[in-house]
Design a protein around this motif. Sequence first.
Motif, short mmCIF file in Angstrom:
data_model
loop_
_atom_site.label_atom_id
_atom_site.label_comp_id
_atom_site.label_asym_id
_atom_site.label_seq_id
_atom_site.Cartn_x
_atom_site.Cartn_y
_atom_site.Cartn_z
N ASN A 72 0.87 -1.26 0.04
CA ASN A 72 -0.02 0.05 0.02
C ASN A 72 0.84 1.16 -0.07
N SER A 73 0.64 2.29 -0.93
CA SER A 73 1.30 3.53 -0.91
C SER A 73 2.73 3.31 -0.96
N ILE A 74 3.35 4.02 0.16
CA ILE A 74 4.82 3.98 0.08
C ILE A 74 5.50 2.63 0.20
N GLY A 75 4.55 1.70 0.79
CA GLY A 75 5.16 0.45 0.92
C GLY A 75 5.51 -0.26 -0.16
N ALA A 76 4.60 0.20 -1.37
CA ALA A 76 4.97 -0.57 -2.83
C ALA A 76 6.42 0.16 -3.25
N PHE A 77 6.55 1.19 -3.00
CA PHE A 77 7.90 2.02 -3.24
C PHE A 77 9.02 1.11 -2.38
N PHE A 78 8.90 0.96 -1.16
CA PHE A 78 9.96 0.21 -0.25
C PHE A 78 10.19 -1.16 -0.82
N SER A 79 9.07 -1.77 -1.04
CA SER A 79 9.07 -3.08 -1.90
C SER A 79 10.07 -3.25 -3.05
N MET A 80 9.78 -2.22 -3.94
CA MET A 80 10.42 -2.25 -5.35
C MET A 80 11.89 -1.83 -4.88
N ASN A 81 12.19 -1.41 -4.05
CA ASN A 81 13.50 -1.04 -3.67
C ASN A 81 14.43 -2.16 -2.94
N ALA A 82 13.55 -3.21 -2.72
CA ALA A 82 14.16 -4.56 -2.14
C ALA A 82 14.30 -5.54 -3.42
N ASP A 83 15.51 -6.23 -3.22
CA ASP A 83 16.02 -7.43 -4.37
C ASP A 83 15.01 -8.74 -4.21
N ILE A 84 13.72 -8.44 -4.46
CA ILE A 84 12.67 -9.82 -4.38
C ILE A 84 12.16 -10.26 -5.52
N CYS A 85 12.18 -9.47 -6.43
CA CYS A 85 11.41 -9.75 -7.88
C CYS A 85 11.13 -11.70 -8.05
N THR A 86 12.42 -11.96 -7.82
CA THR A 86 12.43 -13.51 -8.39
C THR A 86 11.78 -14.39 -7.15
N LYS A 87 11.41 -13.77 -5.97
CA LYS A 87 10.98 -14.42 -4.88
C LYS A 87 9.27 -14.22 -4.77
N ILE A 88 8.80 -13.41 -5.61
CA ILE A 88 7.44 -12.92 -5.48
C ILE A 88 6.67 -13.58 -6.79
N GLU A 89 5.47 -14.05 -6.66
CA GLU A 89 4.76 -14.95 -7.65
C GLU A 89 3.99 -13.74 -8.40
N ARG A 90 3.16 -12.88 -7.69
CA ARG A 90 2.47 -11.75 -8.22
C ARG A 90 2.42 -10.52 -7.17
N ALA A 91 1.92 -9.56 -7.31
CA ALA A 91 1.82 -8.50 -6.69
C ALA A 91 0.29 -7.72 -6.54
N TYR A 92 -0.19 -7.22 -5.74
CA TYR A 92 -1.06 -5.98 -5.80
C TYR A 92 -0.73 -4.84 -5.10
N PHE A 93 -0.60 -3.62 -5.66
CA PHE A 93 -0.36 -2.35 -5.62
C PHE A 93 -1.56 -1.58 -5.56
N ILE A 94 -1.62 -0.90 -4.24
CA ILE A 94 -2.72 -0.09 -3.88
C ILE A 94 -2.39 1.24 -3.75
N SER A 95 -2.79 2.23 -4.74
CA SER A 95 -2.20 3.74 -4.64
C SER A 95 -0.79 3.76 -4.47
N PRO A 96 0.04 3.06 -5.38
CA PRO A 96 1.45 3.07 -5.05
C PRO A 96 2.08 4.24 -5.31
N VAL A 97 3.35 4.40 -4.57
CA VAL A 97 4.16 5.69 -4.82
C VAL A 97 5.02 4.77 -5.73
N VAL A 98 5.31 5.41 -7.10
CA VAL A 98 6.26 4.74 -8.08
C VAL A 98 6.95 5.79 -8.69
N ASP A 99 6.81 7.24 -8.10
CA ASP A 99 8.04 7.88 -8.65
C ASP A 99 8.22 8.95 -7.63
N MET A 100 9.21 8.35 -6.81
CA MET A 100 9.46 9.25 -5.32
C MET A 100 10.16 10.56 -5.73
#
Length: 374
Positions: A72-100
């Motif tokens: 949710n929100s800045i939680g999406a931004f924090f998640s995208m700054n973690a090296d986790i792409c290969t370990k996540i099957e799919r994602a749901y972003f709610i009101s994501p911050v995508v351009d800090m």
Amino acid sequence: MQNEIMNKKLVLYIHGKGGSAAECEHYKPLFPDCDCLGLDYKTFTPWETGREIEEAVNKFASSYAKIILIANSIGAFFSMNADICTKIERAYFISPVVDMEKMILNLMSWAGVSEEDLKRDKIIKTDFGEDLSWDYLCYVRAHSLNWTVPTKILYGSEDNLVPKETVEAFARKNASSLTVMQGGEHWFHTDEQMKFLDEWIEGKTKILETERLFLRQMTLEDTDTLALVMSDPESMKFYPHPFSREEVENWIKWNLDNYQKYGFGLWAVCLKESGEMIGDCGITMQQVENDLFPEIGYHLRKEFRGKGYATEVAKACAEFAKGRGMKKIISYMKSDNLPSRHVAERNGMKFVKAFTKTVMGKVVEDEVLYMKDL
């Protein structure tokens, strides 16, 4: 017990500013076959929180077969700054911050702070409660987001924190599906907003509704189902098949991009009672001579043909295009595809001419063009 956990999926919830890990409780009924956990992170910078999320995901990946991320929100931004792409099957972003970077620059503008001011003072407090940080700005400029997880995005039309064009650009770049709730805010909290959010996660959010069907946004998660629909022997008579799974996935991505440009796209056709996906349909912008027109197209599973569903879908698509201010609609089909020609004619479309058309990079001969004024 360990083997039982290893066969399960985990839903990991990353909250936004002012939120809490306890918010994950809301999502448990939506994922009855999964464990649901919220991450109670302790830091609030992308480099620190990103590490917290990465360490947690690495730990969970050793215990769970799949991990689904809800952020949710800045939680999406924090998640995208973690090296986790290969370990996540799919994602749901709610009101994501995508351009800090853009968000920080906007905050600086509102506070009347220049880059020179921030570089000199390092941290500047504002009247609206947000501290501006030179180190934070430098970090986001030096670390561009590289997010490759299949992602669905929910955005509220009244979001006063993240501009719509910013979310649209992110969705287009990452081939993510974007659903906009009219009247929704950055923080989904009212009964109406939460009901919409739940239906969005469950894949029940309706774009169009007819007597027997509803249409929802197609996502990359529908690739395998759509591949089966498009590989049906009846369909293969009229299209340059066989389509590989990769081609079908690229078809979905192309349509998602088309949606971002024109407000149309590829939709799953679902039965109203059960929600079962029985095919796909959509509107794409196609060029005829020097003009662009919305084109209606659809595929249905074999067992649902000849029951009037195609006519229902084509009519709904035409009404959708009309509601978006379109003056005409068109439809292409193979000249010997009599069922599709009958659907077009039952919806008031008129034969225009024979046509040569390219489908997914392949030239299809013996096409005919139908058109209708809206």
